[in-house]
Design an enzyme around this catalytic site. Structure first.
Site, PDB file in Angstrom:
ATOM      1  CG  HIS A 170     -21.886  62.161 -51.958  1.00  0.00           C
ATOM      2  ND1 HIS A 170     -20.961  61.522 -52.840  1.00  0.00           N
ATOM      3  CD2 HIS A 170     -21.155  62.857 -51.034  1.00  0.00           C
ATOM      4  CE1 HIS A 170     -19.922  61.970 -52.728  1.00  0.00           C
ATOM      5  NE2 HIS A 170     -19.975  62.696 -51.674  1.00  0.00           N
TER       6      HIS A 170
ATOM      7  CB  CYS B 276     -10.793  63.681 -53.543  1.00  0.00           C
ATOM      8  SG  CYS B 276     -12.441  63.457 -52.690  1.00  0.00           S
TER       9      CYS B 276
HETATM   10  N1  PMP Z   1     -13.517  62.001 -46.116  1.00  0.00           N
HETATM   11  C1  PMP Z   1     -13.794  60.960 -46.838  1.00  0.00           C
HETATM   12  C2  PMP Z   1     -12.963  59.744 -45.985  1.00  0.00           C
HETATM   13  C3  PMP Z   1     -14.244  60.697 -47.886  1.00  0.00           C
HETATM   14  O1  PMP Z   1     -14.178  59.602 -48.398  1.00  0.00           O
HETATM   15  C4  PMP Z   1     -14.741  61.714 -48.491  1.00  0.00           C
HETATM   16  C5  PMP Z   1     -15.557  61.681 -49.936  1.00  0.00           C
HETATM   17  N2  PMP Z   1     -14.377  61.285 -50.855  1.00  0.00           N
HETATM   18  C6  PMP Z   1     -14.748  63.075 -47.836  1.00  0.00           C
HETATM   19  C7  PMP Z   1     -14.276  63.137 -46.559  1.00  0.00           C
HETATM   20  C8  PMP Z   1     -15.450  64.380 -48.543  1.00  0.00           C
HETATM   21  O2  PMP Z   1     -16.724  64.201 -48.570  1.00  0.00           O
HETATM   22  P1  PMP Z   1     -17.718  65.036 -49.612  1.00  0.00           P
HETATM   23  O3  PMP Z   1     -17.736  64.308 -50.820  1.00  0.00           O
HETATM   24  O4  PMP Z   1     -18.990  64.932 -48.838  1.00  0.00           O
HETATM   25  O5  PMP Z   1     -16.986  66.430 -49.549  1.00  0.00           O
END
Ligand code: PMP
Length: 383
Positions: free
Chosen positions: A201, A323
């Site tokens: 995504h 996140c």
């Molecule tokens: N690693 C990094 C550097 C990210 O930016 C993100 C997304 N915030 C993720 C891992 C996690 O990815 P996903 O949203 O597909 O779980």
């Protein structure tokens, strides 16, 4: 509303949406089923694996489809630690990592593993010799991200891979590649990476799908059991529409990298110059960072206050990474670079996508000026 949060989620390509719909409608059969429908669905996954492998310059059997990079990172870190615990229970990572790596390491630490956390310098870059100096005979994994999701700094992966392998050739090297692919050159062989995570995504693919590259010969302890899918690495009926659409996004965003190199990188520079000229704002992203992430602090002002003001002015930005943006705590990444708590609480991330134009950047610059001005006046009025 202008959208400046591509690093959190990029709008899907039209082709991705069409593929999702078409595969979901037509190829709903279980890829493990032996009838023709199952065979066809299985064939689509095989083809998607080949497309992703070609984009990364690796073998199709080295590609595993997951539910996103959070899973890929958990699988890489915990899967390696559990599989190799007979050899050693020591891991090396950095203070910059995404929570899916960072907290996987914290979990392992609680269970008795030893973790060495490498701090970056004041620009947010990790020194390869510091990483290598932490590697020991019992170090089973080193995990370093390509591009930091908050401030966009790029880690010297080639040097890190080289130096780590020189100290211990059996230590696995995992790279969280989520924010680098499609923007910077990816060279898994040159980095000597054994494991590499991607999220679809961020590449204008579907949400909830990801990839883990597992170099041939590397075995991970599976975190999900109960089926033989994904070459026994990950049990569970495959998300066929998501997998096929992810492969499309990986291919398309890989082919579109030149847009970020040639058109978006100069826009990023322009935005950074604008921010640097606004009194009170402190730039945290670097000129030699990734072409799509701009980060600054407004020390003394909570990031979310400025973000809300910018939203009133028609600009959707982010306070650090998606996140952690609902947390009121100071940014761990900024603190690790030596920034004080005020700066670490007042961060704003602006992430650009391939559709942004010079006019968009100009409007954002004006909104930034106006927002800071309005907040300064409001602050003055409260005193
Ligand atoms: N690693 C990094 C550097 C990210 O930016 C993100 C997304 N915030 C993720 C891992 C996690 O990815 P996903 O949203 O597909 O779980």
């Amino acid at each position: 509303m202008l959208y400046w949060d591509y690093a959190a989620a990029a709008p899907p390509y039209e082709e991705v949406v069409q593929t999702l719909e078409q595969v979901m409608r037509t190829h709903f059969a279980n890829p493990s089923s032996l009838h023709r429908g199952g065979e066809t669905a299985n064939g689509l996954i095989k083809r998607a694996r080949e497309v992703c492998a070609a984009a990364l310059g690796v073998l199709p059997q080295e590609i595993i489809f997951t539910s996103g990079a959070t899973e890929s990172n958990n699988m890489a870190v915990k899967g390696a630690a559990l599989q190799l615990q007979g050899r050693g229970r020591h891991l090396v990572t950095t203070e910059l990592e995404h929570p899916s790596v960072y907290e996987s390491c914290l979990q392992l630490q609680k269970l008795g593993w030893e973790i060495t956390w490498i701090a970056p310098d004041s620009k947010g870059v990790v020194e390869p010799s510091k990483v290598a100096a932490a590697v020991r005979p019992d170090t089973v994994l080193v995990s370093v991200m390509h591009v930091n999701n908050e401030i966009g700094t790029v880690q010297p992966l080639r040097e890190i891979g080289e130096q780590v392998k020189a100290v211990n050739s059996r230590t696995l090297f995992h790279v969280d590649g989520v924010q680098g692919y499609g923007k910077l050159e990816v060279d898994l062989k040159g980095w000597q990476a054994d494991l590499y995570s991607l999220s679809a995504h961020k590449l204008r693919g579907p949400r909830g799908t990801g990839i883990l590259y597992i170099r041939e010969g590397v075995t991970l302890f599976p975190l999900l059991t109960g089926g033989s899918q994904e070459q026994q690495h990950r049990a569970g009926t495959e998300n066929v529409p998501g997998i096929v659409a992810s492969a499309k996004a990986v291919r398309m965003s890989g082919e579109q990298r030149h847009v970020f190199v040639n058109r978006i990188a100069p826009l990023k520079k322009r935005l950074e110059d604008t921010i640097a000229a606004i009194p009170g704002l402190v730039l945290n992203s670097q000129p030699d960072g990734a072409p799509h992430i701009v980060h600054f602090s407004y020390p003394g002002m909570k990031g979310e206050v400025l973000a809300r003001k910018l939203e009133e002015l028609g600009m959707a930005v982010s306070t650090r990474s998606a996140c952690s943006s609902r947390l009121a705590e100071p940014s761990r990444v900024l603190l690790s670079m030596g920034r004080d708590t005020a700066a670490a609480l007042g961060g704003i991330r602006i992430s650009l996508g391939d559709s942004h134009t010079e006019k968009d950047v100009m409007e954002l610059g004006q909104a930034l000026h106006a927002a800071v001005q309005a907040l300064k006046i409001a602050e003055g009025g409260m005193k």
